[in-house]
Design a protein around this motif. Structure first.
Motif, PDB file in Angstrom:
ATOM      1  N   GLN A 129       0.827  -1.136  -0.019  1.00  0.00           N
ATOM      2  CA  GLN A 129      -0.006   0.082   0.087  1.00  0.00           C
ATOM      3  C   GLN A 129       0.793   1.209  -0.198  1.00  0.00           C
ATOM      4  N   HIS A 133      -4.147   4.638   1.315  1.00  0.00           N
ATOM      5  CA  HIS A 133      -4.623   3.934   2.681  1.00  0.00           C
ATOM      6  C   HIS A 133      -6.160   4.086   2.771  1.00  0.00           C
ATOM      7  N   GLU A 134      -6.756   5.216   2.293  1.00  0.00           N
ATOM      8  CA  GLU A 134      -8.175   5.429   2.353  1.00  0.00           C
ATOM      9  C   GLU A 134      -9.115   4.684   1.334  1.00  0.00           C
ATOM     10  N   MET A 137      -7.982   0.394   3.020  1.00  0.00           N
ATOM     11  CA  MET A 137      -8.464  -0.001   4.304  1.00  0.00           C
ATOM     12  C   MET A 137      -9.922  -0.629   4.037  1.00  0.00           C
ATOM     13  N   GLN A 141     -10.782  -4.339   5.208  1.00  0.00           N
ATOM     14  CA  GLN A 141     -11.624  -4.528   6.475  1.00  0.00           C
ATOM     15  C   GLN A 141     -12.856  -5.569   5.894  1.00  0.00           C
ATOM     16  N   ARG A 144     -10.954  -9.082   5.858  1.00  0.00           N
ATOM     17  CA  ARG A 144     -10.035  -9.482   6.889  1.00  0.00           C
ATOM     18  C   ARG A 144     -10.354 -10.798   7.761  1.00  0.00           C
ATOM     19  N   GLU A 161      -2.125   4.937  10.361  1.00  0.00           N
ATOM     20  CA  GLU A 161      -2.335   3.732   9.477  1.00  0.00           C
ATOM     21  C   GLU A 161      -1.721   2.573  10.280  1.00  0.00           C
ATOM     22  N   ASP A 164      -4.572   1.499  12.457  1.00  0.00           N
ATOM     23  CA  ASP A 164      -5.460   0.786  11.586  1.00  0.00           C
ATOM     24  C   ASP A 164      -5.241  -0.559  11.295  1.00  0.00           C
ATOM     25  N   TYR A 165      -3.810  -0.857  10.962  1.00  0.00           N
ATOM     26  CA  TYR A 165      -3.542  -2.452  10.781  1.00  0.00           C
ATOM     27  C   TYR A 165      -3.654  -3.036  12.036  1.00  0.00           C
ATOM     28  N   LEU A 168      -6.970  -4.546  12.503  1.00  0.00           N
ATOM     29  CA  LEU A 168      -7.442  -5.678  11.816  1.00  0.00           C
ATOM     30  C   LEU A 168      -6.498  -6.914  12.077  1.00  0.00           C
ATOM     31  N   CYS A 170      -3.234  -7.121  11.545  1.00  0.00           N
ATOM     32  CA  CYS A 170      -2.244  -7.604  10.575  1.00  0.00           C
ATOM     33  C   CYS A 170      -0.586  -7.574  11.406  1.00  0.00           C
TER      34      CYS A 170
END
Length: 259
Positions: A129, A133-134, A137, A141, A144, A161, A164-165, A168, A170
């Motif tokens: 990525q 990002h926008e 995600m 999502q 995932r 960011e 955000d990961y 999830l 990640c």
């Protein structure tokens, strides 16, 4: 040590791959994941795993730069490749709006198709990525919860960011970017916030040569033998010792890719 991202199919390794592999072993790198960035590169990565069994593994994927080539034929070929022994993940896949070598709409189609295939095959994904990002995600999502795992390759993003990961679940791949005193400052600050069980390391060879090497390699070519310099810098930033970090990241890679 395990290098989760190497581009050994690059022409820069064609003349001396045997010596590159020898130096990696001498440096303590016991396994490497060869990145597939197109159908052809994924085929070549798989061939390398057959030449170096239990030492090289492969991903099968189409990089966003190559997304404009995605069609029914490439989808079928990638699906067959991804089922082969030695292929441990789907990718490198994702979005790259920095250069848009492929139109964004083609990237979106290609990315989502590979996530769906990863769900079907129950294999983890190796993600890319950049400046997207926008858009990235919401797609991640959605998939995932059905994915066995996801690693964000060559993370160089922001704290938001990273969070955000983390939300999830990640994993995060860190490269020699962290060794770059010119542009790696934010990453050096953020690596301390990555949970130990989600951290993995990679060279992305032949790219992103660590700038903390004692001598600059010929042609500035990066190679897997330089992975210890990435680990040393990450450990320094985290206030840890390099040896335990090397063990932890290797354990993480073995579990994630089911090596």
């Amino acid at each position: 040590m395990i290098d989760i991202g190497v581009n050994l199919t690059s022409g820069r390794f064609h003349k001396d791959l045997t010596q590159v592999m020898d130096r990696a072993r001498e440096a303590g790198v016991v396994a490497q994941i060869v990145t597939g960035t197109s159908v052809r590169a994924s085929e070549e990565a798989l061939e390398l795993t057959q030449a170096y069994p239990n030492e090289l593994y492969a991903t099968a994927g189409v990089h966003p730069h190559d997304a404009k080539s995605w069609n029914d034929e490439s989808a079928a070929n990638l699906s067959a490749l991804a089922r082969a022994p030695g292929v441990v993940a789907l990718g490198e896949c994702g979005l790259d709006f920095n250069r848009n070598f492929s139109p964004p709409e083609d990237q979106l189609v290609c990315f989502e198709a590979q996530l769906a295939l990863a769900v079907e095959l129950q294999k983890p994904v190796f993600l890319h990525q950049r400046d997207a990002h926008e858009a990235f995600m919401p797609i991640l999502q959605r998939y995932r919860p059905q994915l066995t795992g996801a690693v964000v390759h060559c993370f160089t993003g922001t704290r938001a960011e990273l969070e955000d990961y983390m939300a999830l679940d990640c994993a995060i791949g860190v490269t020699g970017w962290v060794c770059d005193e010119r542009r790696g400052g934010e990453l050096r600050e953020l690596v301390k916030h990555i949970p130990a069980h989600r951290l993995m390391v990679e060279t992305d060879a032949p790219y992103l040569t660590p700038r903390n090497l004692p001598t600059k390699p010929k042609g500035n070519r990066n190679e897997p033998a330089f992975l210890p310099y990435v680990i040393e810098k990450v450990a320094e930033c985290r206030g840890e010792s390099a040896e335990p970090l090397a063990r932890q990241t290797a354990e993480n890679a073995r579990a994630f890719f089911q090596l």
